[in-house]
Design a protein around this motif. Structure first.
Motif, PDB file in Angstrom:
ATOM      1  N   ILE A  57      54.169  69.230  81.099  1.00  0.00           N
ATOM      2  CA  ILE A  57      54.343  70.139  79.984  1.00  0.00           C
ATOM      3  C   ILE A  57      55.323  69.581  78.995  1.00  0.00           C
ATOM      4  N   LYS A  58      56.466  69.089  79.482  1.00  0.00           N
ATOM      5  CA  LYS A  58      57.461  68.492  78.319  1.00  0.00           C
ATOM      6  C   LYS A  58      57.299  67.382  78.137  1.00  0.00           C
ATOM      7  N   GLU A  59      56.507  66.723  78.319  1.00  0.00           N
ATOM      8  CA  GLU A  59      56.313  65.426  77.661  1.00  0.00           C
ATOM      9  C   GLU A  59      56.592  65.239  76.190  1.00  0.00           C
ATOM     10  N   PRO A  60      56.023  66.047  75.260  1.00  0.00           N
ATOM     11  CA  PRO A  60      56.365  65.991  74.022  1.00  0.00           C
ATOM     12  C   PRO A  60      57.551  65.997  73.675  1.00  0.00           C
ATOM     13  N   LEU A  61      58.307  66.373  74.406  1.00  0.00           N
ATOM     14  CA  LEU A  61      60.043  66.370  74.070  1.00  0.00           C
ATOM     15  C   LEU A  61      60.596  64.985  73.993  1.00  0.00           C
ATOM     16  N   ARG A  62      59.845  64.152  74.663  1.00  0.00           N
ATOM     17  CA  ARG A  62      60.291  62.530  74.641  1.00  0.00           C
ATOM     18  C   ARG A  62      59.765  61.743  73.570  1.00  0.00           C
ATOM     19  N   TRP A  63      58.750  62.338  72.652  1.00  0.00           N
ATOM     20  CA  TRP A  63      58.157  61.526  71.881  1.00  0.00           C
ATOM     21  C   TRP A  63      58.719  61.844  70.508  1.00  0.00           C
ATOM     22  N   ARG A  64      59.402  60.861  69.938  1.00  0.00           N
ATOM     23  CA  ARG A  64      60.282  60.934  68.655  1.00  0.00           C
ATOM     24  C   ARG A  64      59.363  60.901  67.601  1.00  0.00           C
ATOM     25  N   LYS A  65      58.182  59.934  67.465  1.00  0.00           N
ATOM     26  CA  LYS A  65      57.788  59.556  66.440  1.00  0.00           C
ATOM     27  C   LYS A  65      56.667  60.665  66.041  1.00  0.00           C
ATOM     28  N   PRO A  66      56.910  61.473  64.924  1.00  0.00           N
ATOM     29  CA  PRO A  66      55.849  62.414  64.358  1.00  0.00           C
ATOM     30  C   PRO A  66      54.368  61.848  64.623  1.00  0.00           C
ATOM     31  N   SER A  67      53.673  62.909  65.198  1.00  0.00           N
ATOM     32  CA  SER A  67      52.195  62.417  65.384  1.00  0.00           C
ATOM     33  C   SER A  67      51.428  63.752  65.358  1.00  0.00           C
ATOM     34  N   ARG A  68      50.190  63.356  65.358  1.00  0.00           N
ATOM     35  CA  ARG A  68      49.166  64.562  65.438  1.00  0.00           C
ATOM     36  C   ARG A  68      48.752  64.215  67.044  1.00  0.00           C
ATOM     37  N   ILE A  69      48.807  65.534  67.546  1.00  0.00           N
ATOM     38  CA  ILE A  69      48.455  65.490  69.087  1.00  0.00           C
ATOM     39  C   ILE A  69      47.634  66.269  69.157  1.00  0.00           C
ATOM     40  N   PHE A  70      46.378  65.769  69.969  1.00  0.00           N
ATOM     41  CA  PHE A  70      45.122  66.382  70.330  1.00  0.00           C
ATOM     42  C   PHE A  70      45.437  67.025  71.745  1.00  0.00           C
ATOM     43  N   VAL A  71      45.755  68.445  72.091  1.00  0.00           N
ATOM     44  CA  VAL A  71      46.030  69.084  73.225  1.00  0.00           C
ATOM     45  C   VAL A  71      44.930  69.269  74.026  1.00  0.00           C
ATOM     46  N   ASN A  72      44.902  68.780  75.082  1.00  0.00           N
ATOM     47  CA  ASN A  72      43.732  68.962  75.997  1.00  0.00           C
ATOM     48  C   ASN A  72      42.511  68.327  75.734  1.00  0.00           C
ATOM     49  N   SER A  73      42.309  66.991  75.631  1.00  0.00           N
ATOM     50  CA  SER A  73      41.215  66.180  75.321  1.00  0.00           C
ATOM     51  C   SER A  73      40.306  66.261  76.549  1.00  0.00           C
ATOM     52  N   MET A  74      40.866  66.517  77.839  1.00  0.00           N
ATOM     53  CA  MET A  74      40.093  66.617  78.874  1.00  0.00           C
ATOM     54  C   MET A  74      39.873  67.756  79.682  1.00  0.00           C
ATOM     55  N   SER A  75      40.096  68.986  78.821  1.00  0.00           N
ATOM     56  CA  SER A  75      40.069  70.187  79.285  1.00  0.00           C
ATOM     57  C   SER A  75      40.058  71.300  78.151  1.00  0.00           C
ATOM     58  N   ASP A  76      39.962  72.463  78.516  1.00  0.00           N
ATOM     59  CA  ASP A  76      40.056  73.347  77.373  1.00  0.00           C
ATOM     60  C   ASP A  76      41.375  74.491  77.804  1.00  0.00           C
ATOM     61  N   HIS A 236      53.379  68.655  55.665  1.00  0.00           N
ATOM     62  CA  HIS A 236      54.088  68.274  56.833  1.00  0.00           C
ATOM     63  C   HIS A 236      54.784  66.695  56.867  1.00  0.00           C
ATOM     64  N   ARG A 237      53.737  65.852  56.316  1.00  0.00           N
ATOM     65  CA  ARG A 237      54.208  64.633  56.338  1.00  0.00           C
ATOM     66  C   ARG A 237      55.374  64.313  55.155  1.00  0.00           C
ATOM     67  N   GLN A 238      55.291  64.955  54.008  1.00  0.00           N
ATOM     68  CA  GLN A 238      56.265  65.018  53.166  1.00  0.00           C
ATOM     69  C   GLN A 238      57.410  65.906  53.377  1.00  0.00           C
TER      70      GLN A 238
END
Length: 249
Positions: A57-76, A236-238
């Motif tokens: 759950i807390k993994e994105p807290l470590r990702w500093r580079k701004p990204s588009r993140i697909f949540v649950n590509s392996m589930s719903d 968002h990018r701007q």
């Protein structure tokens, strides 16, 4: 398969706080996620049974580079067996990481509406529903009830002609099915959705024709690559560029 960079054209990386699911409509028939759990079974001890991964759950807290993140590509994420407390924890992490955009897709539109008022819809959360044929267009009506900053449709695998009301919808993704048993997508189905998007001034993203492999048919529709993103993405990018400029100036 937990959280990784991805080749999915409309996102940058995936984040899977849950894995596993069960089939609810024809778009699920040849589920790529289920196939991956069988292919990489050593990574999925529970197979394709719904599994909560609290440690992720807390993994994105470590990702500093701004990204588009697909949540649950392996589930719903809106599977009926995901506890509301778990969902709130996921949404809380999304709110704590405004540098990212989170893209959530569900086929469980009724459960989404049922829970929407209990969740905090931060501006960086994009909510979508899958619509594979005309029998499931009613999912769009449910999506309109959700107070997400961006509401989008994934028409992949596209299995039939669609007649859509795109009022208050900001983005539509279209793609054909891939795999050994793929069901071909007709040219006129994709053209029709593109034209409907243009009439409603909605961003249109053509992901793939599909075939035995995802890239077998290429990505061109009428001689063009359609990579449109909703206006919120540019905003968002701007905003992030301005923040970076202030930090370094």
């Amino acid at each position: 398969m937990a959280s990784t960079h991805t080749g999915i054209e409309w996102t940058d990386r995936t984040w899977n706080p849950t894995t596993g699911c069960n089939k609810v409509s024809p778009g699920c028939t040849h589920c790529y996620a289920e196939a991956l759990t069988k292919r990489f079974h050593q990574n999925f001890p529970n197979g394709f049974d719904l599994t909560l991964h609290r440690e992720r759950i807390k993994e994105p807290l470590r990702w500093r580079k701004p990204s588009r993140i697909f949540v649950n590509s392996m589930s719903d994420l809106f599977h009926e067996d995901v506890p509301i407390g778990f969902l709130k924890d996921v949404f809380d992490v999304m709110g704590q990481t405004p540098q990212h955009i989170y893209q959530i897709l569900t086929k469980r539109h009724e459960h989404l509406v049922e829970l929407a008022s209990q969740l905090e819809w931060h501006n960086n959360i994009w909510m979508g529903v899958s619509v594979e044929n005309q029998d499931y267009v009613h999912r769009v009506d449910s999506l309109r009830q959700v107070p997400a900053n961006v509401r989008f449709l994934s028409c992949e695998p596209l299995l039939g002609d669609l007649h859509l009301n795109l009022t208050d919808i900001h983005w539509v993704i279209v793609g054909g099915e891939s795999g050994n048993r793929y069901r071909p997508m007709k040219l006129e189905w994709a053209q029709s959705i593109r034209d409907q998007c243009q009439r409603f001034d909605v961003a249109f993203f053509f992901k793939q024709w599909g075939g035995r492999t995802p890239k077998a048919g290429g990505r061109e529709l009428d001689g063009k690559i359609w990579d449109e993103m909703p206006l919120a993405w540019n905003s968002h990018r701007q905003a992030k560029k301005k923040c970076i400029y202030k930090l370094v100036s």
